[in-house]
Design a protein around this motif. Sequence first.
Motif, PDB file in Angstrom:
ATOM      1  N   CYS A 101      -9.396   0.602  -6.103  1.00 18.53           N
ATOM      2  CA  CYS A 101      -9.274  -0.849  -5.885  1.00 18.53           C
ATOM      3  C   CYS A 101     -10.390  -1.390  -4.985  1.00 18.53           C
ATOM      4  O   CYS A 101     -10.938  -2.444  -5.237  1.00 18.53           O
ATOM      5  CB  CYS A 101      -7.921  -1.178  -5.267  1.00 18.53           C
ATOM      6  N   HIS A 102     -10.706  -0.661  -3.908  1.00 18.07           N
ATOM      7  CA  HIS A 102     -11.733  -1.152  -2.984  1.00 18.07           C
ATOM      8  C   HIS A 102     -13.070  -0.554  -3.408  1.00 18.07           C
ATOM      9  O   HIS A 102     -13.618   0.335  -2.745  1.00 18.07           O
ATOM     10  CB  HIS A 102     -11.354  -0.794  -1.553  1.00 18.07           C
TER      11      HIS A 102
ATOM     12  N   VAL B  75      -7.328  -9.787   6.678  1.00 18.48           N
ATOM     13  CA  VAL B  75      -6.715  -9.180   7.852  1.00 18.48           C
ATOM     14  C   VAL B  75      -7.777  -8.738   8.865  1.00 18.48           C
ATOM     15  O   VAL B  75      -7.643  -8.972  10.059  1.00 18.48           O
ATOM     16  CB  VAL B  75      -5.851  -7.966   7.447  1.00 18.48           C
ATOM     17  N   HIS B  76      -8.856  -8.103   8.377  1.00 20.88           N
ATOM     18  CA  HIS B  76      -9.929  -7.666   9.265  1.00 20.88           C
ATOM     19  C   HIS B  76     -11.086  -8.639   9.143  1.00 20.88           C
ATOM     20  O   HIS B  76     -11.491  -8.953   8.029  1.00 20.88           O
ATOM     21  CB  HIS B  76     -10.443  -6.281   8.888  1.00 20.88           C
TER      22      HIS B  76
ATOM     23  N   HIS C 215       0.835  -1.198   0.000  1.00 17.70           N
ATOM     24  CA  HIS C 215       0.000   0.000   0.000  1.00 17.70           C
ATOM     25  C   HIS C 215       0.871   1.249   0.000  1.00 17.70           C
ATOM     26  O   HIS C 215       0.491   2.282  -0.540  1.00 17.70           O
ATOM     27  CB  HIS C 215      -0.928   0.008   1.215  1.00 17.70           C
TER      28      HIS C 215
ATOM     29  N   CYS D 133      -7.970   4.898  -2.873  1.00 17.26           N
ATOM     30  CA  CYS D 133      -8.418   3.656  -2.246  1.00 17.26           C
ATOM     31  C   CYS D 133      -9.606   3.071  -3.013  1.00 17.26           C
ATOM     32  O   CYS D 133      -9.723   1.862  -3.184  1.00 17.26           O
ATOM     33  CB  CYS D 133      -8.862   3.897  -0.811  1.00 17.26           C
TER      34      CYS D 133
HETATM   35  C1  HEC Z   1      -3.894  -0.872  -6.320  1.00 15.65           C
HETATM   36  C2  HEC Z   1      -4.962  -1.385  -5.510  1.00 15.65           C
HETATM   37  C3  HEC Z   1      -5.164  -0.909  -4.098  1.00 15.65           C
HETATM   38  C4  HEC Z   1      -5.255   0.389  -3.628  1.00 15.65           C
HETATM   39  C5  HEC Z   1      -5.104   1.673  -4.400  1.00 15.65           C
HETATM   40  C6  HEC Z   1      -5.547   0.292  -2.210  1.00 15.65           C
HETATM   41  N1  HEC Z   1      -5.616  -1.016  -1.842  1.00 15.65           N
HETATM   42 FE1  HEC Z   1      -6.096  -1.709  -0.014  1.00 15.65          FE
HETATM   43  N2  HEC Z   1      -5.782  -3.625  -0.640  1.00 15.65           N
HETATM   44  C7  HEC Z   1      -5.410  -4.004  -1.927  1.00 15.65           C
HETATM   45  C8  HEC Z   1      -5.119  -5.418  -1.953  1.00 15.65           C
HETATM   46  C9  HEC Z   1      -4.666  -6.223  -3.166  1.00 15.65           C
HETATM   47  C10 HEC Z   1      -5.336  -5.889  -0.648  1.00 15.65           C
HETATM   48  C11 HEC Z   1      -5.170  -7.317  -0.141  1.00 15.65           C
HETATM   49  C12 HEC Z   1      -3.721  -7.573   0.175  1.00 15.65           C
HETATM   50  C13 HEC Z   1      -3.278  -6.967   1.466  1.00 15.65           C
HETATM   51  O1  HEC Z   1      -3.953  -7.140   2.483  1.00 15.65           O
HETATM   52  O2  HEC Z   1      -2.233  -6.282   1.440  1.00 15.65           O
HETATM   53  C14 HEC Z   1      -5.746  -4.741   0.154  1.00 15.65           C
HETATM   54  C15 HEC Z   1      -6.087  -4.793   1.499  1.00 15.65           C
HETATM   55  C16 HEC Z   1      -6.570  -3.716   2.229  1.00 15.65           C
HETATM   56  C17 HEC Z   1      -7.068  -3.782   3.577  1.00 15.65           C
HETATM   57  C18 HEC Z   1      -7.139  -5.031   4.438  1.00 15.65           C
HETATM   58  C19 HEC Z   1      -8.230  -5.952   3.982  1.00 15.65           C
HETATM   59  C20 HEC Z   1      -8.375  -7.128   4.903  1.00 15.65           C
HETATM   60  O3  HEC Z   1      -7.957  -8.216   4.523  1.00 15.65           O
HETATM   61  O4  HEC Z   1      -8.926  -6.955   5.991  1.00 15.65           O
HETATM   62  C21 HEC Z   1      -7.447  -2.529   3.945  1.00 15.65           C
HETATM   63  C22 HEC Z   1      -8.036  -2.105   5.264  1.00 15.65           C
HETATM   64  C23 HEC Z   1      -7.168  -1.670   2.827  1.00 15.65           C
HETATM   65  N3  HEC Z   1      -6.654  -2.425   1.813  1.00 15.65           N
HETATM   66  C24 HEC Z   1      -7.379  -0.316   2.841  1.00 15.65           C
HETATM   67  C25 HEC Z   1      -6.963   0.536   1.833  1.00 15.65           C
HETATM   68  C26 HEC Z   1      -6.979   1.982   1.939  1.00 15.65           C
HETATM   69  C27 HEC Z   1      -7.462   2.755   3.147  1.00 15.65           C
HETATM   70  C28 HEC Z   1      -6.481   2.472   0.771  1.00 15.65           C
HETATM   71  C29 HEC Z   1      -6.255   3.915   0.392  1.00 15.65           C
HETATM   72  C30 HEC Z   1      -5.389   4.676   1.254  1.00 15.65           C
HETATM   73  C31 HEC Z   1      -6.181   1.320  -0.083  1.00 15.65           C
HETATM   74  N4  HEC Z   1      -6.465   0.177   0.614  1.00 15.65           N
HETATM   75  C32 HEC Z   1      -5.706   1.387  -1.378  1.00 15.65           C
HETATM   76  C33 HEC Z   1      -5.353  -3.172  -3.016  1.00 15.65           C
HETATM   77  C34 HEC Z   1      -5.389  -1.790  -2.965  1.00 15.65           C
END
Ligand code: HEC
Length: 441
Positions: A298-299, A348-349, A284, A295
């Motif tokens: 992707c989410h 993770v959560h 991240h 965020c």
């Molecule tokens: C390019 C894609 C991408 C972006 C942009 C991104 N994420 Fe993610 N996120 C992922 C992926 C893939 C995972 C699963 C892998 C991991 O947990 O690292 C994830 C996992 C997470 C999780 C944990 C999920 C769990 O398993 O409980 C959280 C919370 C989260 N992201 C929050 C954020 C937030 C807040 C932002 C913006 C600041 C963000 N992400 C931006 C791809 C992205």
Amino acid sequence: MLIRSINRVYKMSHLYKLCGTIALFLMLLLANAQVKAQDAAAGGAAAPAAPAGGGGDVEKGKTLFTNNCAQCHAVTSEKVVGPGLKGIKERAPGGDWLHKWIKNSSALIASGDQYANQVFNANGKVQMSSFPSLSDADIDGILAYIDQAGKPAVTADVAGAADTKNAGGTGGSGPTSGGPSELFTLVLVALLVVMLLVLGVLLVIVTILSKAVSPVSIGEGTQIPSTFSQRLKTGLSNTFNNPTLRSIVIWLFLLVAAKETIDGAYGIGIQQGYAPKQPIAYSHKLHAGQYKIDCNYCHTGAQKGKSATIPAANICMNCHGVIKKESPEIQKIYTAIEENRPIEWIRVHNLPDLAYFNHAQHVNVGNVACQTCHGEVEKMEVMEARSSLTMGWCIDCHRRTEVNTKDNAYYDKLVALHRKESKEPLKVANIGGLECSKCHY
Ligand code: HEC
Ligand code: HEC
Ligand code: HEC
Ligand code: HEC
Ligand code: HEC
Ligand code: HEC
């Protein structure tokens, strides 16, 4: 003679004290283990129980669904990326339409099929992944699972997890939430018996040994032992009899046991600080921090649904179709897509099933920033759970936080009503944020 026997009795009482301490230590450990086991059992029971009357198909379908479809579809009528699949059998055209669609939806759309095009257009022309590797039996399993899971029996399960036993499923075979914990209790009782036996044997050995050794150490303590084994015996018994050393050891035992127990009790279901190694070294810090990718890119679910959703591999491919293709980590994305399986990110959560949390309510309506709950994600090399996700954590924020009423006509009347009653700003607690039923079904 008298002194010697008094001495011996005195020493024996110390031995019994020591054995008592060991027993106490075992009990504490056991209590700790039980707490953990109950936790595990509760975790097991919280997962939807095997559906009534379902064969292996449904079970297999559930696995397939979780691995292939769950990131885009819910089994309820809630939209994730694709539409909610509740009642899909009734909704979709008959025949083998569903099979064709799931195996290759683009081909079906291209063939000019009317319903296929209608669904495609209604969902913003987002391409669903194709699943040529799924057999007809696999798909039937998935559909059977969706059918089962969409029925109210599942809600009954959730209620069941909350008040453990009284869950009457609709199909006759009630969920077995009581089962696993009973088994655990049995195993634990068996363990306890074994441990007590071991303790008994130890006690006997210690008594015999001490009888054998005591004359040497008490009586002629100054006598120089001649053989090595005798010397060893004396050495051992001296160490054993050293009161300071002995109490240090006992206190250490007790402290460790107490700490373990307390940690175990407080840690039930709490995953704060949990940061598992993910299958791909996705960062991240790099994507959200350095490259400032939003965020929501992707989410995609966070603004509009319950779940924030984890991006499917094809979202990564929007960039990695060209960026850093040669990297071994990126190659893992390619392999996953070629083998038509999802990347197995480790969750993770995870709230227990008995609690309801909705992202859109907080992020979109409440205007709470992701970072308030998840911490500085844009600085995380590896994703880590920063909040405890306990009930106290939710409630605490609801007590503290003012409702975001700006530009939200929905709240106008409520605000006016509240102003009449109180000078305090309108908090989440005032709009029902502390009501049990808001978070528990
Ligand atoms: C390019 C894609 C991408 C972006 C942009 C991104 N994420 Fe993610 N996120 C992922 C992926 C893939 C995972 C699963 C892998 C991991 O947990 O690292 C994830 C996992 C997470 C999780 C944990 C999920 C769990 O398993 O409980 C959280 C919370 C989260 N992201 C929050 C954020 C937030 C807040 C932002 C913006 C600041 C963000 N992400 C931006 C791809 C992205
Ligand atoms: C990458 C996201 C994604 C994945 C993974 C995915 N789907 Fe879809 N699905 C969609 C989208 C989006 C639609 C809406 C139609 C469209 O835009 O192509 C859809 C539509 C459907 C429909 C038609 C829904 C309706 O209302 O008629 C069915 C059935 C379906 N998917 C089943 C599945 C099954 C079964 C799986 C797993 C084997 C699966 N999907 C995996 C995104 C996905
Ligand atoms: C909006 C574009 C974009 C998206 C979407 C994206 N990435 Fe990236 N990713 C990048 C950029 C830019 C880099 C840095 C490349 C460099 O260092 O030259 C990168 C680097 C990486 C790296 C490090 C590769 C290495 O060997 O240094 C990994 C791993 C990675 N991304 C995984 C993913 C995964 C998994 C997803 C999908 C969840 C994803 N990325 C989505 C743009 C993106
Ligand atoms: C009010 C607190 C809160 C806010 C704000 C919040 N989350 Fe979450 N997030 C949670 C909780 C609680 C969970 C666990 C949900 C569960 O297990 O059902 C979660 C889970 C996740 C997950 C894991 C997948 C899922 O949906 O269960 C991702 C990814 C995620 N959040 C991303 C985000 C992103 C991105 C944002 C901002 C747009 C955000 N979250 C804002 C509390 C929050
Ligand atoms: C950082 C603060 C924060 C945390 C932490 C938080 N919430 Fe909230 N919650 C809010 C806000 C703000 C609202 C009001 C949103 C709105 O305007 O409707 C809200 C509203 C709700 C509502 C709707 C209440 C109603 O009466 O409409 C539910 C349900 C809810 N939260 C559940 C949870 C759960 C479950 C958790 C813990 C897993 C949680 N929240 C954690 C800030 C938080
Ligand atoms: C703002 C949301 C929220 C409200 C309001 C709420 N709870 Fe909870 N509750 C949760 C969450 C989240 C959990 C899961 C906590 C965890 O896993 O540690 C939980 C867990 C529980 C548990 C299970 C505890 C355990 O050992 O896992 C019980 C019982 C419970 N709540 C009862 C209640 C009652 C009774 C009320 C009303 C007075 C209530 N809750 C109000 C969010 C809420």
